[in-house]
Design a protein around this motif. Structure first.
Motif, PDB file in Angstrom:
ATOM      1  N   UNK A 526      17.718 -94.156 -12.284  1.00 45.57           N
ATOM      2  CA  UNK A 526      18.859 -94.904 -12.797  1.00 45.57           C
ATOM      3  C   UNK A 526      20.076 -93.998 -12.879  1.00 45.57           C
ATOM      4  N   UNK A 527      21.232 -94.554 -12.581  1.00 48.99           N
ATOM      5  CA  UNK A 527      22.468 -93.799 -12.700  1.00 48.99           C
ATOM      6  C   UNK A 527      22.652 -93.319 -14.140  1.00 48.99           C
ATOM      7  N   UNK A 528      23.156 -92.111 -14.268  1.00 51.65           N
ATOM      8  CA  UNK A 528      23.417 -91.452 -15.567  1.00 51.65           C
ATOM      9  C   UNK A 528      22.126 -91.077 -16.294  1.00 51.65           C
ATOM     10  N   UNK A 529      21.025 -90.933 -15.566  1.00 54.07           N
ATOM     11  CA  UNK A 529      19.815 -90.392 -16.181  1.00 54.07           C
ATOM     12  C   UNK A 529      20.087 -88.965 -16.652  1.00 54.07           C
ATOM     13  N   UNK A 530      19.564 -88.620 -17.831  1.00 59.49           N
ATOM     14  CA  UNK A 530      19.747 -87.284 -18.392  1.00 59.49           C
ATOM     15  C   UNK A 530      18.390 -86.637 -18.592  1.00 59.49           C
ATOM     16  N   UNK A 531      18.232 -85.418 -18.073  1.00 60.17           N
ATOM     17  CA  UNK A 531      17.034 -84.616 -18.298  1.00 60.17           C
ATOM     18  C   UNK A 531      17.376 -83.508 -19.271  1.00 60.17           C
ATOM     19  N   UNK A 532      16.581 -83.419 -20.350  1.00 58.12           N
ATOM     20  CA  UNK A 532      16.861 -82.410 -21.364  1.00 58.12           C
ATOM     21  C   UNK A 532      15.748 -81.381 -21.368  1.00 58.12           C
TER      22      UNK A 532
END
Length: 532
Positions: A526-532
């Motif tokens: 998905x667009x704007x997925x964030x991995x931390x």
């Protein structure tokens, strides 16, 4: 830091980790169409072109009849078919390659507007697929510009991508492909160690003359190649390679400057985009953030890291940065002898920037190198500078630095010497700690061939989804560049990694690694997925 040192040679870090763990363009006929495919835009470029460059201070010498290794006669035949009719003959690789690696050479037009002219040689390495069903070829590029790409085929993280042949190639001007040939040995030592921050007229004149002389050495050794080593030339080479491996659509992964190649491929050939992932995006969107600001952020993060661990450089972040800049200032006045060489300010700055590319788990090396140099031992910091500059222990250099300058200066117009000095002042404004040690970049204003600016903007209208990966703590390509590229590409998808280091895929984040594998083998994240 001068621009010649500010685009990442990502593979220097990436491959080492795996081992241990920028007057008018020459006019001519449009780029001819390849059989069975649509040609680039009618003029061989994108619809929207940059204004004609001025580059007021570039010299205009005659082009010598120099033939770098690999400049040869075109393959038999006539027109485009002489290139597209080649057969890739995979065979043994040079020593040091992985046992399963296969290598090949193909020819591409020296001048893509003259398909019946001379050829350049392109060197490729392939790691064959080990699972079925086959998904074709995944081309990979480590960045630069100027970085040889063939070694990345064997070092690229391919867990989950075993259905692809992984192919890396040395772009024209680099590595085992037809190389840019410039000054060598001690002349390169002098060029890469000259005082980048002139304190007066004499030092400024010496810096200007150093860049002028280096450019002339490249022209003397490379001849016409310097006119045909742009990113768009490489994009057309890549499309030729795509056809030669039999793929209708391009699958591609590019790091750093490799994101420039990939995004501009999508702009030129949007209907041929299969899967393109771009990690550590360069600035194609006109962001006003300068690259040195990214290094300043990384320095701040390092200083906090160092102070929290009570390193030998200071107990507070301010003290740590003061220790580093204090070393730079001291070396400007008195370099440290290291054998028959010396560590001066320029090389110390290069060594520090080298380690600011790295994730935080490598920062202990930076701390130790600076601490040792402050104590009078400059050996480690000099080794880091040599590693960055691709200098071997015997004093020889590979093609990285010459190709970097040659590609970059063909790709972009400049505002002359005065423009370089204005930019240096802006770097100081955006990065008050490191900016003063960057100095004016006179390389392109004094480059001996005119620029061929890349068309703008890059939107890749109609292309399949393109994955853009940005790291929030990226030093060499600030995170804003990835956001801008993803927003500007019509089909861009942004994947954010909240972490440090230059680029993310293949590193410690399983979230990023899984998202990339999923993109190449199934639906995109998905667009704007964030991995931390």
């Amino acid at each position: 830091m001068p621009a010649r040192l500010l685009i990442a040679f990502l593979a220097l870090l990436f491959l080492a980790a795996c081992a241990g763990s920028p007057a008018d363009s020459p006019s001519g006929t449009p780029t001819p169409p390849l059989p069975g495919a649509t040609a680039p835009k009618a003029d061989g470029a994108s619809t929207t072109a940059s204004p004609a460059p001025t580059s007021p201070d570039r010299p205009t010498p005659e082009i010598p009849d120099a033939r770098p290794p690999g400049v040869v006669a075109a393959p038999a035949g006539m027109g485009p078919q002489r290139w597209t009719g080649q057969s890739l003959q995979w065979g043994a690789c040079p020593a040091g390659a992985r046992p399963e690696a296969e290598c090949a050479e193909v020819l591409a037009p020296l001048d893509w507007t003259d398909v019946d002219g001379e050829a350049v040689t392109l060197f490729l390495t392939r790691i064959p697929a080990t699972r079925t069903p086959a998904l074709g070829t995944l081309f990979v590029n480590p960045g630069g510009p100027g970085e040889p790409g063939a070694p990345l085929a064997g070092a690229f993280r391919r867990q989950g991508l075993e259905q692809y042949d992984i192919v890396g190639w040395d772009p024209r001007g680099t590595g085992r492909s037809t190389p840019v040939v410039c000054a060598r040995g001690e002349a390169m030592d002098d060029y890469l160690s000259i005082d980048m921050t002139p304190d007066g007229d004499a030092e400024r004149a010496a810096l200007i003359e150093s860049h002028r002389a280096f450019g002339q050495s490249c022209l003397d050794g490379s001849g016409r190649l310097l006119q045909h080593i742009s990113t768009l030339d490489t994009v057309r080479d890549l499309d030729l390679l795509r056809g030669l491996v039999g793929d209708e659509k391009l699958s591609y992964f590019g790091y750093s400057y490799g994101t420039d190649i990939g995004s501009r491929y999508a702009q030129e050939f949007p209907d041929r985009v299969g899967h393109i992932a771009l990690d550590g995006a360069v600035n194609v969107s006109g962001s006003e953030v300068l690259q040195v600001a990214g290094f300043e952020r990384a320095l701040g993060a390092f200083a906090t890291w160092c102070a929290e661990r009570q390193c030998g450089l200071g107990r507070t972040p301010v003290a740590v940065t003061g220790s580093i800049t204090g070393l730079f200032d001291a070396l400007d006045a008195e370099p440290i002898p290291v054998g028959n060489r010396e560590l001066n300010q320029t090389l110390a700055v290069t060594g520090v920037f080298m380690m600011l590319y790295a994730p935080s788990d490598n920062w202990g090396t930076l701390s130790a190198a600076v601490e040792q140099a402050r104590g009078g031992d400059g050996a480690l910091l000099l080794r880091l500078a040599d590693f960055y500059n691709a200098r071997a222990n015997d004093g020889s250099y590979d093609t990285r630095q010459p190709a970097f300058v040659a590609i970059r200066c063909l790709d972009r117009a400049d505002d002359g010497i005065a423009g370089a000095e204005r930019r240096a002042a802006e770097e100081i404004r955006q990065a008050p700690i490191l900016g003063p040690y960057s100095g004016p970049s006179y390389d392109c204003p004094l480059w001996p061939v005119p620029p061929i600016p890349k068309p703008e903007p890059v939107v890749a209208a109609g292309a399949a989804p393109i994955l853009v990966i940005g790291t929030t703590g990226d030093s060499a390509t600030p995170y804003e560049f990835a956001v801008g590229m993803a927003d500007q590409l019509e089909s861009g998808i942004l994947l954010t990694y909240e972490g440090s280091g230059h680029s993310a895929y293949g590193g410690a984040s399983s979230c990023v690694n899984e998202a990339v594998v999923g993109y190449f083998t199934g639906p995109p994240p998905a667009d704007r997925t964030v991995c931390r």
